[in-house]
Design a protein around this motif. Sequence first.
Motif, mmCIF file in Angstrom:
data_model
loop_
_atom_site.group_PDB
_atom_site.id
_atom_site.type_symbol
_atom_site.label_atom_id
_atom_site.label_comp_id
_atom_site.label_asym_id
_atom_site.label_seq_id
_atom_site.Cartn_x
_atom_site.Cartn_y
_atom_site.Cartn_z
ATOM 1 N N GLY A 10 19.744 14.236 4.684
ATOM 2 C CA GLY A 10 19.574 15.674 4.511
ATOM 3 C C GLY A 10 18.467 16.173 5.420
ATOM 4 N N ARG A 11 17.471 16.817 4.843
ATOM 5 C CA ARG A 11 16.366 17.337 5.653
ATOM 6 C C ARG A 11 15.223 16.341 5.786
ATOM 7 N N TYR A 12 15.478 15.081 5.457
ATOM 8 C CA TYR A 12 14.452 14.053 5.520
ATOM 9 C C TYR A 12 14.728 13.051 6.633
ATOM 10 N N GLN A 13 13.664 12.569 7.235
ATOM 11 C CA GLN A 13 13.696 11.484 8.197
ATOM 12 C C GLN A 13 13.105 10.240 7.520
ATOM 13 N N VAL A 14 13.701 9.108 7.773
ATOM 14 C CA VAL A 14 13.159 7.866 7.234
ATOM 15 C C VAL A 14 12.966 6.891 8.390
ATOM 16 N N PHE A 15 11.734 6.439 8.573
ATOM 17 C CA PHE A 15 11.438 5.423 9.569
ATOM 18 C C PHE A 15 11.271 4.097 8.846
ATOM 19 N N TRP A 16 12.003 3.085 9.267
ATOM 20 C CA TRP A 16 11.887 1.724 8.752
ATOM 21 C C TRP A 16 11.426 0.850 9.912
ATOM 22 N N GLY A 17 10.309 0.202 9.794
ATOM 23 C CA GLY A 17 9.856 -0.720 10.823
ATOM 24 C C GLY A 17 9.513 -2.054 10.198
ATOM 25 N N TRP A 18 9.815 -3.153 10.896
ATOM 26 C CA TRP A 18 9.474 -4.472 10.378
ATOM 27 C C TRP A 18 9.289 -5.426 11.543
ATOM 28 N N PRO A 46 0.832 -8.796 10.607
ATOM 29 C CA PRO A 46 1.942 -9.110 11.507
ATOM 30 C C PRO A 46 3.150 -9.569 10.689
ATOM 31 N N GLY A 47 4.319 -9.075 11.019
ATOM 32 C CA GLY A 47 5.519 -9.406 10.257
ATOM 33 C C GLY A 47 5.738 -8.513 9.058
ATOM 34 N N GLY A 48 4.818 -7.578 8.809
ATOM 35 C CA GLY A 48 4.936 -6.675 7.668
ATOM 36 C C GLY A 48 5.981 -5.599 7.891
ATOM 37 N N ALA A 49 6.177 -4.764 6.874
ATOM 38 C CA ALA A 49 7.178 -3.699 6.928
ATOM 39 C C ALA A 49 6.531 -2.360 6.597
ATOM 40 N N LEU A 50 7.065 -1.311 7.217
ATOM 41 C CA LEU A 50 6.577 0.046 7.021
ATOM 42 C C LEU A 50 7.752 0.946 6.708
ATOM 43 N N LEU A 51 7.585 1.814 5.716
ATOM 44 C CA LEU A 51 8.569 2.841 5.395
ATOM 45 C C LEU A 51 7.859 4.183 5.385
ATOM 46 N N ILE A 52 8.330 5.093 6.220
ATOM 47 C CA ILE A 52 7.836 6.471 6.236
ATOM 48 C C ILE A 52 9.012 7.354 5.855
ATOM 49 N N PHE A 53 8.856 8.147 4.819
ATOM 50 C CA PHE A 53 9.886 9.088 4.379
ATOM 51 C C PHE A 53 9.255 10.462 4.479
ATOM 52 N N ILE A 91 -4.143 -6.582 5.929
ATOM 53 C CA ILE A 91 -4.180 -7.033 4.539
ATOM 54 C C ILE A 91 -2.894 -6.740 3.769
ATOM 55 N N PHE A 92 -2.085 -5.768 4.223
ATOM 56 C CA PHE A 92 -0.907 -5.361 3.460
ATOM 57 C C PHE A 92 0.369 -5.910 4.079
ATOM 58 N N ASP A 93 1.279 -6.368 3.208
ATOM 59 C CA ASP A 93 2.582 -6.868 3.638
ATOM 60 C C ASP A 93 3.578 -5.733 3.817
ATOM 61 N N VAL A 94 3.437 -4.696 3.005
ATOM 62 C CA VAL A 94 4.329 -3.547 3.034
ATOM 63 C C VAL A 94 3.476 -2.290 2.898
ATOM 64 N N ILE A 95 3.806 -1.270 3.693
ATOM 65 C CA ILE A 95 3.174 0.040 3.558
ATOM 66 C C ILE A 95 4.286 1.055 3.386
ATOM 67 N N ILE A 96 4.131 1.919 2.373
ATOM 68 C CA ILE A 96 5.058 3.025 2.188
ATOM 69 C C ILE A 96 4.257 4.325 2.215
ATOM 70 N N SER A 97 4.898 5.360 2.701
ATOM 71 C CA SER A 97 4.313 6.694 2.679
ATOM 72 C C SER A 97 5.472 7.665 2.480
ATOM 73 N N ILE A 98 5.572 8.163 1.271
ATOM 74 C CA ILE A 98 6.703 8.993 0.877
ATOM 75 C C ILE A 98 6.273 10.455 0.816
ATOM 76 N N GLU A 99 6.887 11.277 1.635
ATOM 77 C CA GLU A 99 6.607 12.712 1.686
ATOM 78 C C GLU A 99 5.114 13.009 1.820
ATOM 79 N N ALA A 100 4.443 12.260 2.703
ATOM 80 C CA ALA A 100 3.014 12.464 2.887
ATOM 81 C C ALA A 100 2.616 12.696 4.342
ATOM 82 N N LEU A 142 0.848 -1.187 0.000
ATOM 83 C CA LEU A 142 0.000 0.000 0.000
ATOM 84 C C LEU A 142 0.881 1.233 0.000
ATOM 85 N N ASP A 143 0.610 2.132 -0.939
ATOM 86 C CA ASP A 143 1.303 3.412 -1.042
ATOM 87 C C ASP A 143 0.345 4.490 -0.553
#
Length: 175
Positions: free
Chosen positions: A159-167, A98-105, A69-78, A21-22
């Motif tokens: 740089g001026r961005y934070q990236v959260f990686w969770g899994w 459960p066991g999925g991964a999340l990326l927040i940029f 329902i989602f294995d991976v969730i990304i949210s880029i600059e949102a 999911l994006d």
Amino acid sequence: MQFVEKYLALASINGSNGWLLDIGCGEGERRSHFMDKRYAGIDPLLLRSSYDFPFVLGVAEAMPFAPQIFDVIISIEALDHFAHAERAAKEMMRVLRPGGALLIFVGTCQGESMERAENGPVEISNISEEDVHTCAFVPADLKDLFTEAFEQFNIDQYGRYQVFWGWGKRLLPSS
């Protein structure tokens, strides 16, 4: 591992159904990076007349998806555009398996434009990217929002961005 390598590694996460999911997908520009995933997007703006993937017109704070329902969730600059980041974080955890991964940029926004946006509407002809941000994030904010939900996490700075990686998502007690 560099950001791009980590980002693209999300495509290799195999789960129960292969769905990614994006959140804040815009026009779906990131779809091409995840061709081996079943890609879905949600955005509050309808930016195209048609999408070549499952698209939901909606907000992250109230997603119309089944739980886990989602294995991976990304949210880029949102995330810094959401009206209620805490509610959006809870929704993300609800729909991530459960066991999925999340990326927040997310970028940090600061300065006069952010203050103007917080003090009420800005005339449309004068709106800049900074004016549409609802909040600014620092690494501690991302940690507060997401770390209790994951067995493992990293917060990186680019740089001026934070990236959260969770899994390795743990199930949270129901509230």
